[in-house]
Design a protein around this motif. Structure first.
Motif, short mmCIF file in Angstrom:
data_model
loop_
_atom_site.label_atom_id
_atom_site.label_comp_id
_atom_site.label_asym_id
_atom_site.label_seq_id
_atom_site.Cartn_x
_atom_site.Cartn_y
_atom_site.Cartn_z
N THR A 170 4.56 4.00 7.86
CA THR A 170 3.38 4.64 7.27
C THR A 170 2.57 3.63 6.46
O THR A 170 1.33 3.60 6.53
N GLN B 159 2.54 0.38 6.90
CA GLN B 159 1.91 -0.56 7.83
C GLN B 159 0.69 0.07 8.49
O GLN B 159 -0.34 -0.60 8.67
N ASP B 160 0.80 1.35 8.84
CA ASP B 160 -0.34 2.04 9.45
C ASP B 160 -1.52 2.10 8.49
O ASP B 160 -2.67 1.89 8.89
N ARG B 161 -1.22 2.39 7.23
CA ARG B 161 -2.29 2.43 6.22
C ARG B 161 -2.90 1.05 6.03
O ARG B 161 -4.13 0.93 5.89
N ALA B 162 -2.06 0.01 6.04
CA ALA B 162 -2.57 -1.34 5.88
C ALA B 162 -3.46 -1.73 7.07
O ALA B 162 -4.52 -2.35 6.88
N ASP B 163 -3.04 -1.33 8.28
CA ASP B 163 -3.86 -1.63 9.46
C ASP B 163 -5.19 -0.90 9.40
O ASP B 163 -6.24 -1.46 9.74
N ARG B 164 -5.17 0.34 8.95
CA ARG B 164 -6.42 1.10 8.86
C ARG B 164 -7.35 0.51 7.80
O ARG B 164 -8.57 0.45 8.00
N ARG B 165 -6.77 0.08 6.68
CA ARG B 165 -7.59 -0.56 5.65
C ARG B 165 -8.18 -1.87 6.16
O ARG B 165 -9.35 -2.18 5.90
N LYS B 166 -7.38 -2.62 6.92
CA LYS B 166 -7.86 -3.89 7.49
C LYS B 166 -8.99 -3.64 8.47
O LYS B 166 -10.02 -4.34 8.46
N THR B 167 -8.83 -2.63 9.32
CA THR B 167 -9.88 -2.29 10.28
C THR B 167 -11.15 -1.84 9.57
O THR B 167 -12.27 -2.22 9.95
#
Length: 226
Positions: free
Chosen positions: A186, A188-196
């Motif tokens: 979860t 990592q998913d949040r980090a990826d979404r923030r990065k995107t």
């Protein structure tokens, strides 16, 4: 909270035992430690919770967790495996097993146990008052309680307590591992979404800046025309 409300909460929580157990499990899973350390703490605290150590369970759980190199908070939480409703049934089981192991023949009924507690309590009060008076101390009730109630309870609780605590150890490891993996996924998913999102914002800002620069260039060209 008044003393009456506190005692009522110890016997039966307002939210019910199911919610209380779910809360303890939830706290266990969220402990920021390695699953094996949390499990060792659960084992230590659970075993201490089954033993007759009134008033000393937290201290004993802390020491047992340190010896087992387990999580101390997990050990403290695991001592809540017993409560005033379940303890009497486990106590009778433990004392019956202890009497069988030690070869003690005594009727384990409410009258016998109550009389033993009453005599031991009477001796404690009498000896306390004897400190301030001429009376001599007496120990018959306390000795009977020690040999026929406490020691059999302690010995009889070790076997079932070890079995249940080992079961708690092996149940805790996959629970904590699964929760930590899900939490990491979860995060990592949040980090990826923030990065995107940051990349999209940076791209949009670059486009706006480019449009602004083109508009300034067009303005300069028109102002220099004859």
């Amino acid at each position: 909270m008044t003393w009456g409300a506190w005692l009522r909460e110890q016997v039966y929580p307002r939210s019910g035992f199911k919610r209380a157990i779910r809360y303890v499990v939830y706290r266990m899973r969220r402990l920021p430690d390695q699953p094996h350390r949390v499990a060792r703490g659960v084992f230590a605290g659970s075993l201490i919770g089954f033993l007759p150590l009134p008033g000393l369970q937290f201290v004993a759980a802390w020491g047992a967790a340190r010896l087992a190199r387990g999580n101390v908070l997990a050990a403290l939480l695991a001592t809540f495996n017993t409560n005033p409703l379940t303890t009497p049934f486990f106590a009778v089981l433990a004392m019956s097993l202890g009497h069988w192991i030690m070869g003690i023949e005594a009727p384990l009924n409410a009258e016998y146990i109550g009389r033993a507690f009453s005599r031991a309590g009477g001796d404690l009060w009498y000896n306390f008052m004897a400190v301030f008076g001429p009376e001599k101390t007496r120990w018959d009730g306390l000795i009977q309680f020690w040999h026929e109630i406490y020691v059999p309870y302690f010995i009889g609780a070790l076997g079932p307590g070890l079995i249940l605590s080992v079961a708690g150890y092996y149940i805790t490891i996959p629970l904590v591992e699964a929760y930590q993996k899900a939490r990491a996924a979860t995060a990592q998913d949040r980090a990826d979404r923030r990065k995107t999102m940051r990349a999209k914002l940076a791209e949009a800002a670059a486009k706006l800046k480019l449009r602004g620069e083109k508009g300034d260039d067009a303005g300069d060209d028109s102002s220099g025309a004859p």
